[in-house]
Design an enzyme around this catalytic site. Sequence first.
Site, mmCIF file in Angstrom:
data_model
loop_
_atom_site.group_PDB
_atom_site.id
_atom_site.type_symbol
_atom_site.label_atom_id
_atom_site.label_comp_id
_atom_site.label_asym_id
_atom_site.label_seq_id
_atom_site.Cartn_x
_atom_site.Cartn_y
_atom_site.Cartn_z
ATOM 1 N N ARG A 117 -6.516 -46.175 -35.094
ATOM 2 C CA ARG A 117 -7.238 -45.517 -33.892
ATOM 3 C C ARG A 117 -7.211 -46.262 -32.734
ATOM 4 N NH1 ARG A 117 -12.174 -46.349 -32.734
ATOM 5 N NH2 ARG A 117 -12.928 -46.925 -34.904
ATOM 6 N N TYR A 156 -3.451 -24.334 -15.060
ATOM 7 C CA TYR A 156 -3.143 -23.722 -16.475
ATOM 8 C C TYR A 156 -4.707 -23.427 -16.975
ATOM 9 C CZ TYR A 156 -3.281 -24.140 -21.659
ATOM 10 O OH TYR A 156 -3.493 -23.845 -22.860
ATOM 11 N N LYS A 209 5.386 -30.130 -23.951
ATOM 12 C CA LYS A 209 6.233 -29.418 -23.275
ATOM 13 C C LYS A 209 7.618 -30.115 -23.011
ATOM 14 C CE LYS A 209 2.588 -26.412 -23.146
ATOM 15 N NZ LYS A 209 1.700 -27.221 -23.296
ATOM 16 N N ASP A 248 -1.302 -33.347 -12.183
ATOM 17 C CA ASP A 248 -0.715 -32.734 -13.585
ATOM 18 C C ASP A 248 0.831 -32.722 -13.302
ATOM 19 O OD1 ASP A 248 0.350 -31.248 -15.641
ATOM 20 O OD2 ASP A 248 -1.670 -30.468 -16.044
#
Length: 383
Positions: free
Chosen positions: A50, A102, A198, A173
């Site tokens: 983590r 988005y 993506k 972004d």
Amino acid sequence: MKKGINTRCLHIDENEENFENYGSISYPIYQTATYAHQGIGKSTGYDYTRLQNPTRNQLEKVVANLEEGLDAFALSSGMAAITLLMELFKPNDHLIVESDLYGGSIRLFDNISKKNGIDFTYLDCTTDDIEKHIKENTKAIYIETPTNPMMNVSDINKISKIAKKHNCILIVDNTFLTPYFQNPLNLGADVVVHSGTKFLGGHNDTLAGFLVTNNEEIQEKLRFLIKTTGAGLAPFDCWLILRGIKTLGIRMEKSQQNAIDIANFLKEQDVVTDVFYPGLPEHKGYDIIKKQARGFGAMLTFNVDSKEHAYEILEKVRMIKFAESLGGVETLITYPTTQTHADVPEEKRLKNGITPRTLRLSVGIEDSKDLIDELKNVFKSLS
């Protein structure tokens, strides 16, 4: 001397004498949750996945290098990245946000971040007077360029000057163009966001998200937050994204050329009323994207003449898949009204230009002739 971007997709600070990891060409997957120590103060540099993991560290170095940033943070999805980013802000902070984002980002801001006391002003950052809307408590400006799905192009350098003048950070972004075509940090941005699912991954087979910064203060805060909130990307998924990035350049070039071919084809079709692609000289953001980017990308949006024809197209495509995502090697067609932007209020959708006649294409690496032939056949068959 700085290496070319295609080389940097494959190599980081390597030389012929570097034979770490037994000479493995594919970076190993360190599929472990924890790490053994020889004694107090005798750490290998890794304690618990983590907190840190060698595979994730390698991926973060690759992405930071491509975006020319100080550090990168690999998270479990694009939305996990944006959610972590929002932890930089506190109740009563104000953000100016691009209105054509988005839909998942808007859903997060409106339903989670607002609940946590953060205030948002949505603007068309390509035309609205941003400076007029800045308040004493404005902490950041958040944009996509090009936007999803209407492909609006913002001037990053111009907005960065406004942000710096008012002591705000600029968040960009960069999912659509990727660091292969655009580097917002070099244009004045403070943080870059990616949905690594993506184009960076490129194969529709895993989820990932990234934050990249060149600001030391933000870097320290994000490093604390990622280990505290626990949304770091798992080792196997890191390996999948590392594998995908190796072919980022050749995929982006091929997909972009296909997108240009399809955009020009769509312009000539009677059923198509509008084509939104920043690589078309008539696009209102063409000059800006030419100035700040090295390419136009593989995303395009178009309107057809009726909702009924939009539905028929979605039902009749075969090689082009009707699916909700983007950036993979396969060409996908999406219906924003019921998919990516379903949770955005209808009034806001329509104001941004998203109508029941709007379709979005993520163009893949197939032969463009085959993609165009399919679209021709579908258009001919419309009732």
